[in-house]
Design an enzyme around this catalytic site. Structure first.
Site, PDB file in Angstrom:
ATOM      1  N   GLY A  14       0.827  -1.203   0.000  1.00  0.00           N
ATOM      2  CA  GLY A  14       0.000   0.000   0.000  1.00  0.00           C
ATOM      3  C   GLY A  14       0.860   1.251   0.000  1.00  0.00           C
ATOM      4  O   GLY A  14       1.627   1.484   0.937  1.00  0.00           O
ATOM      5  N   GLY A  16      -0.272   4.341   0.072  1.00  0.00           N
ATOM      6  CA  GLY A  16      -1.116   5.471   0.477  1.00  0.00           C
ATOM      7  C   GLY A  16      -0.359   6.302   1.508  1.00  0.00           C
ATOM      8  O   GLY A  16       0.869   6.249   1.600  1.00  0.00           O
ATOM      9  N   PHE A  17      -1.136   7.024   2.330  1.00  0.00           N
ATOM     10  CA  PHE A  17      -0.492   7.916   3.298  1.00  0.00           C
ATOM     11  C   PHE A  17       0.384   7.154   4.286  1.00  0.00           C
ATOM     12  O   PHE A  17       1.499   7.579   4.597  1.00  0.00           O
ATOM     13  CB  PHE A  17      -1.558   8.715   4.051  1.00  0.00           C
ATOM     14  CG  PHE A  17      -2.149   9.810   3.210  1.00  0.00           C
ATOM     15  CD1 PHE A  17      -1.475  11.000   3.050  1.00  0.00           C
ATOM     16  CD2 PHE A  17      -3.374   9.637   2.573  1.00  0.00           C
ATOM     17  CE1 PHE A  17      -2.001  12.013   2.270  1.00  0.00           C
ATOM     18  CE2 PHE A  17      -3.903  10.641   1.791  1.00  0.00           C
ATOM     19  CZ  PHE A  17      -3.217  11.833   1.633  1.00  0.00           C
ATOM     20  N   GLY A  18      -0.116   6.016   4.802  1.00  0.00           N
ATOM     21  CA  GLY A  18       0.640   5.269   5.803  1.00  0.00           C
ATOM     22  C   GLY A  18       1.870   4.606   5.203  1.00  0.00           C
ATOM     23  O   GLY A  18       2.993   4.772   5.709  1.00  0.00           O
ATOM     24  N   VAL A  82      -2.080  -7.448  -4.308  1.00  0.00           N
ATOM     25  CA  VAL A  82      -1.825  -8.479  -3.293  1.00  0.00           C
ATOM     26  C   VAL A  82      -3.148  -9.171  -2.964  1.00  0.00           C
ATOM     27  O   VAL A  82      -4.182  -8.518  -2.796  1.00  0.00           O
ATOM     28  CB  VAL A  82      -1.205  -7.835  -2.027  1.00  0.00           C
ATOM     29  CG1 VAL A  82      -1.157  -8.827  -0.873  1.00  0.00           C
ATOM     30  CG2 VAL A  82       0.184  -7.301  -2.346  1.00  0.00           C
ATOM     31  N   GLU A 174     -18.754  17.897   1.299  1.00  0.00           N
ATOM     32  CA  GLU A 174     -17.906  18.566   0.307  1.00  0.00           C
ATOM     33  C   GLU A 174     -18.439  18.330  -1.108  1.00  0.00           C
ATOM     34  O   GLU A 174     -18.462  19.249  -1.937  1.00  0.00           O
ATOM     35  CB  GLU A 174     -16.458  18.085   0.453  1.00  0.00           C
ATOM     36  CG  GLU A 174     -15.882  18.555   1.777  1.00  0.00           C
ATOM     37  CD  GLU A 174     -14.410  18.247   2.009  1.00  0.00           C
ATOM     38  OE1 GLU A 174     -13.761  19.022   2.714  1.00  0.00           O
ATOM     39  OE2 GLU A 174     -13.913  17.223   1.519  1.00  0.00           O
ATOM     40  N   ASP A 303      -6.068   3.101   7.689  1.00  0.00           N
ATOM     41  CA  ASP A 303      -7.485   2.734   7.640  1.00  0.00           C
ATOM     42  C   ASP A 303      -7.712   1.236   7.742  1.00  0.00           C
ATOM     43  O   ASP A 303      -8.840   0.793   7.981  1.00  0.00           O
ATOM     44  CB  ASP A 303      -8.113   3.230   6.327  1.00  0.00           C
ATOM     45  CG  ASP A 303      -8.326   4.737   6.320  1.00  0.00           C
ATOM     46  OD1 ASP A 303      -7.949   5.387   7.308  1.00  0.00           O
ATOM     47  OD2 ASP A 303      -8.865   5.251   5.324  1.00  0.00           O
ATOM     48  N   ALA A 319      -5.916  10.927   7.130  1.00  0.00           N
ATOM     49  CA  ALA A 319      -4.558  10.854   6.585  1.00  0.00           C
ATOM     50  C   ALA A 319      -3.485  11.063   7.657  1.00  0.00           C
ATOM     51  O   ALA A 319      -2.487  10.345   7.689  1.00  0.00           O
ATOM     52  CB  ALA A 319      -4.416  11.894   5.475  1.00  0.00           C
TER      53      ALA A 319
HETATM   54  C1  LIG Z   1     -12.987  11.025  -0.618  1.00  0.00           C
HETATM   55  C2  LIG Z   1     -12.110  11.025   0.599  1.00  0.00           C
HETATM   56  C3  LIG Z   1     -11.809  12.213   1.235  1.00  0.00           C
HETATM   57  C4  LIG Z   1     -10.988  12.231   2.357  1.00  0.00           C
HETATM   58  N1  LIG Z   1     -10.703  13.423   2.940  1.00  0.00           N
HETATM   59  C5  LIG Z   1      -9.835  13.474   3.974  1.00  0.00           C
HETATM   60  C6  LIG Z   1      -9.441  14.721   4.537  1.00  0.00           C
HETATM   61  O1  LIG Z   1      -9.914  15.781   4.117  1.00  0.00           O
HETATM   62  N2  LIG Z   1      -8.529  14.702   5.548  1.00  0.00           N
HETATM   63  C7  LIG Z   1      -7.997  13.539   6.027  1.00  0.00           C
HETATM   64  O2  LIG Z   1      -7.138  13.581   6.914  1.00  0.00           O
HETATM   65  N3  LIG Z   1      -8.370  12.352   5.531  1.00  0.00           N
HETATM   66  C8  LIG Z   1      -9.263  12.282   4.512  1.00  0.00           C
HETATM   67  N4  LIG Z   1      -9.638  11.076   3.985  1.00  0.00           N
HETATM   68  C9  LIG Z   1      -9.163   9.833   4.625  1.00  0.00           C
HETATM   69  C10 LIG Z   1      -7.739   9.525   4.223  1.00  0.00           C
HETATM   70  O3  LIG Z   1      -7.562   9.672   2.844  1.00  0.00           O
HETATM   71  C11 LIG Z   1      -7.418   8.110   4.682  1.00  0.00           C
HETATM   72  O4  LIG Z   1      -7.604   8.028   6.069  1.00  0.00           O
HETATM   73  C12 LIG Z   1      -5.984   7.748   4.341  1.00  0.00           C
HETATM   74  O5  LIG Z   1      -5.818   7.726   2.937  1.00  0.00           O
HETATM   75  C13 LIG Z   1      -5.626   6.388   4.926  1.00  0.00           C
HETATM   76  O6  LIG Z   1      -4.311   6.089   4.569  1.00  0.00           O
HETATM   77  P1  LIG Z   1      -3.881   4.571   4.360  1.00  0.00           P
HETATM   78  O7  LIG Z   1      -2.409   4.596   4.093  1.00  0.00           O
HETATM   79  O8  LIG Z   1      -4.374   3.734   5.466  1.00  0.00           O
HETATM   80  O9  LIG Z   1      -4.673   4.080   3.075  1.00  0.00           O
HETATM   81  P2  LIG Z   1      -4.766   4.715   1.627  1.00  0.00           P
HETATM   82  O10 LIG Z   1      -4.216   6.085   1.581  1.00  0.00           O
HETATM   83  O11 LIG Z   1      -6.168   4.495   1.200  1.00  0.00           O
HETATM   84  O12 LIG Z   1      -3.790   3.800   0.765  1.00  0.00           O
HETATM   85  C14 LIG Z   1      -4.015   2.440   0.573  1.00  0.00           C
HETATM   86  C15 LIG Z   1      -3.156   1.996  -0.591  1.00  0.00           C
HETATM   87  O13 LIG Z   1      -3.184   0.578  -0.629  1.00  0.00           O
HETATM   88  C16 LIG Z   1      -3.330   0.154  -1.960  1.00  0.00           C
HETATM   89  N5  LIG Z   1      -3.958  -1.165  -1.943  1.00  0.00           N
HETATM   90  C17 LIG Z   1      -5.159  -1.474  -1.406  1.00  0.00           C
HETATM   91  N6  LIG Z   1      -5.402  -2.788  -1.560  1.00  0.00           N
HETATM   92  C18 LIG Z   1      -4.332  -3.320  -2.199  1.00  0.00           C
HETATM   93  C19 LIG Z   1      -4.002  -4.616  -2.663  1.00  0.00           C
HETATM   94  N7  LIG Z   1      -4.814  -5.653  -2.469  1.00  0.00           N
HETATM   95  N8  LIG Z   1      -2.828  -4.804  -3.304  1.00  0.00           N
HETATM   96  C20 LIG Z   1      -1.977  -3.752  -3.505  1.00  0.00           C
HETATM   97  N9  LIG Z   1      -2.251  -2.486  -3.100  1.00  0.00           N
HETATM   98  C21 LIG Z   1      -3.408  -2.277  -2.448  1.00  0.00           C
HETATM   99  C22 LIG Z   1      -4.209   1.218  -2.598  1.00  0.00           C
HETATM  100  O14 LIG Z   1      -4.078   1.229  -4.000  1.00  0.00           O
HETATM  101  C23 LIG Z   1      -3.690   2.482  -1.930  1.00  0.00           C
HETATM  102  O15 LIG Z   1      -2.645   3.066  -2.679  1.00  0.00           O
HETATM  103  C24 LIG Z   1     -10.471  11.021   2.864  1.00  0.00           C
HETATM  104  C25 LIG Z   1     -10.767   9.822   2.231  1.00  0.00           C
HETATM  105  C26 LIG Z   1     -11.566   9.807   1.104  1.00  0.00           C
HETATM  106  C27 LIG Z   1     -11.884   8.506   0.417  1.00  0.00           C
END
Ligand SMILES: Cc1cc2nc3c(=O)[nH]c(=O)nc-3n(C[C@H](O)[C@H](O)[C@H](O)COP(=O)(O)OP(=O)(O)OC[C@H]3O[C@@H](n4cnc5c(N)ncnc54)[C@H](O)[C@@H]3O)c2cc1C
Length: 424
Positions: A14, A16-18, A82, A174, A303, A319
């Site tokens: 992943g 994403g942010f984490g 994955v 929003e 998340d 995030a």
């Molecule tokens: C529309 C929207 C608006 C938001 N607005 C805000 C905001 O204003 N402020 C704020 O703080 N937070 C906001 N959030 C929440 C924030 O974006 C999430 O809390 C944050 O992205 C979580 O980070 P993460 O690293 O856990 O997961 P994510 O950032 O979701 O990253 C997960 C990553 O894992 C990858 N992945 C998933 N499954 C698989 C797999 N099976 N195989 C390979 N890769 C995989 C995905 O492609 C992705 O790149 C918002 C979320 C959304 C959906």
């Protein structure tokens, strides 16, 4: 962890942010890092609603993972989906049959929207989580306006002009604020046979008020500000059906061709892969140090995880929480490499909650201070520009916003595909 001859392999699933935070914080450490994502880009989800509502282009809110990590020689990037983890043999398993060995594993696969057991609603009520979702929503909204202009039957035309958003959290608020501005202000001059001000934007929330994560006072302000923009807010009525014909909520039935889903969260299936305990939303119940019970070599963050590390309350799915957890995991791995084994519990520091209401107002809750209105909107803009990655992206987004703010012209108004589920 002893000093091995081959570097310790940290696999991060992943980007994403984490996940990205772990990679950045471990860069330069004596480890080999492999970051795996199903997409080749990191997505700035807080601005996704702007791509869905034609305010920003998708390239302004997403960047190639390889590019973001190019400076770090000990990080490699893999594009793969994955589908499992072999915890006994320490391997990550790909959908295409490939596999990857790890010494430490960080699962940061995030969450998606949930339909409360009604996945059959998804084709009619897309949620907003990926770039593809944003493009689908944008296309559906613009397509509905095109169809409304051509439609001569008043009832069918009204259905094309009803924009329904389900879920009164920050994303729903929003979306509603931006869509109503788009229809009532920005697109008026583009349509000559249709008064786009006749479009209705209806925000449906099952609970007693919108924005339950904010103080009652800020939520009330947002409610009034949305209504002033022209959004109709329906509270206390859960949605019980979504179809090509429209939506049913409480006793009411509303004909619509555009339903947007902004309610419910379902974590990625990480708990199944790891055979780990999980809550109802599928989030892995992690130990205080963010490891999986019985597996000190596996961390789950963001998340995809649930942990009560905010003065005993669950850490919110935002995030900054994912980034803080990423930082914590990187520090724990560095500590272990130095031979310090005592796990450190994770503590979450809340930095604030923000939401916009159209392009002129926002609400901000920093805990110690609460802001609302136009000043809060500027503040919201500055915070988001600061958190974007790279000078070029910051300039591009700032310029797009300035343009929209002064001219009202939202230029990313392209219909790139049409959906049979919408046109049925
Ligand atoms: C529309 C929207 C608006 C938001 N607005 C805000 C905001 O204003 N402020 C704020 O703080 N937070 C906001 N959030 C929440 C924030 O974006 C999430 O809390 C944050 O992205 C979580 O980070 P993460 O690293 O856990 O997961 P994510 O950032 O979701 O990253 C997960 C990553 O894992 C990858 N992945 C998933 N499954 C698989 C797999 N099976 N195989 C390979 N890769 C995989 C995905 O492609 C992705 O790149 C918002 C979320 C959304 C959906």
């Amino acid at each position: 962890m002893n000093q091995p001859s081959v570097p310790h392999r940290v696999v991060i699933v992943g980007a994403g942010f984490g996940g990205l935070e772990v990679a950045h914080r471990l860069a330069g450490a004596p480890v080999r890092i492999i970051i795996v994502d199903q997409h080749n880009h990191h997505l700035f989800q807080p601005l996704l609603y702007q791509a869905a509502t034609a305010s920003l282009a998708v390239s302004e809110i997403a960047w190639p993972v390889r590019h973001l990590l190019q400076r770090h020689r000990n990080v490699s990037t893999v594009l793969a989906m994955v589908t499992g983890v072999d915890t006994a043999n320490r391997k990550v398993l790909y959908a295409d049959g490939g596999e990857l060995d790890y010494d430490s594993l960080v699962v940061a696969t995030g969450a998606r929207h949930a339909y409360f057991g009604h996945d059959e609603w998804e084709p009619y009520a897309p949620g907003l989580k990926t770039l593809a979702d944003a493009v689908t929503i944008r296309s559906r909204m613009l397509f509905a306006l095109e169809m409304a202009e051509r439609e001569t039957d008043p009832e069918r035309r009204a259905a094309w002009l009803n924009f329904v958003i389900v879920g009164g959290g920050p994303t729903g608020v929003e979306l509603a604020g931006t869509i109503v501005e788009l229809a009532h202000e920005n697109l008026r001059k583009d349509f000559h046979a249709l008064d786009t001000r006749s479009a209705r934007v209806i925000l449906i929330e099952a609970g007693p008020r919108i924005l339950p994560g904010f103080s009652a006072e800020l939520a009330r302000y947002a409610h009034t500000a949305l209504e002033r923009l022209g959004v109709e807010i329906e509270l206390g009525r859960p949605v019980s059906a979504c179809s090509a014909a429209g939506v049913v909520f409480g006793e009411r039935r509303l004909a619509t061709k555009v339903i947007l889903w902004a309610a419910g969260v379902q974590a990625s299936p990480a708990a199944d892969w790891l055979q780990a305990p999980a809550d109802q939303a599928g989030r892995v119940t992690v130990e205080p140090d963010l490891t999986v019970p019985g597996h000190p070599e596996i961390f789950v963050i963001g998340d995809a995880a649930i942990i009560h590390a905010w003065h005993g309350q669950p850490v919110p799915g935002i995030a900054s929480a994912a980034k803080q957890q990423g930082r914590h995991v990187a520090a724990s791995i560095r500590k272990r490499l130095r031979g310090e084994l005592a796990p450190r519990p994770f503590r979450y520091q809340h930095t604030g909650s923000l939401a916009t209401i159209g392009k002129r107002a926002a609400i901000i809750d920093f805990g110690w201070i609460k802001l609302r209105g136009r000043f809060a909107w500027w503040m919201w803009g500055l915070v988001h520009i600061y958190f974007l990655i790279g000078v070029r992206n910051r300039l591009a987004v700032a310029l797009s916003w300035l343009w929209i703010y002064t001219t009202g012209d939202r230029s990313a108004r392209l219909i790139t595909h049409t959906d049979k589920d919408q046109s049925e």
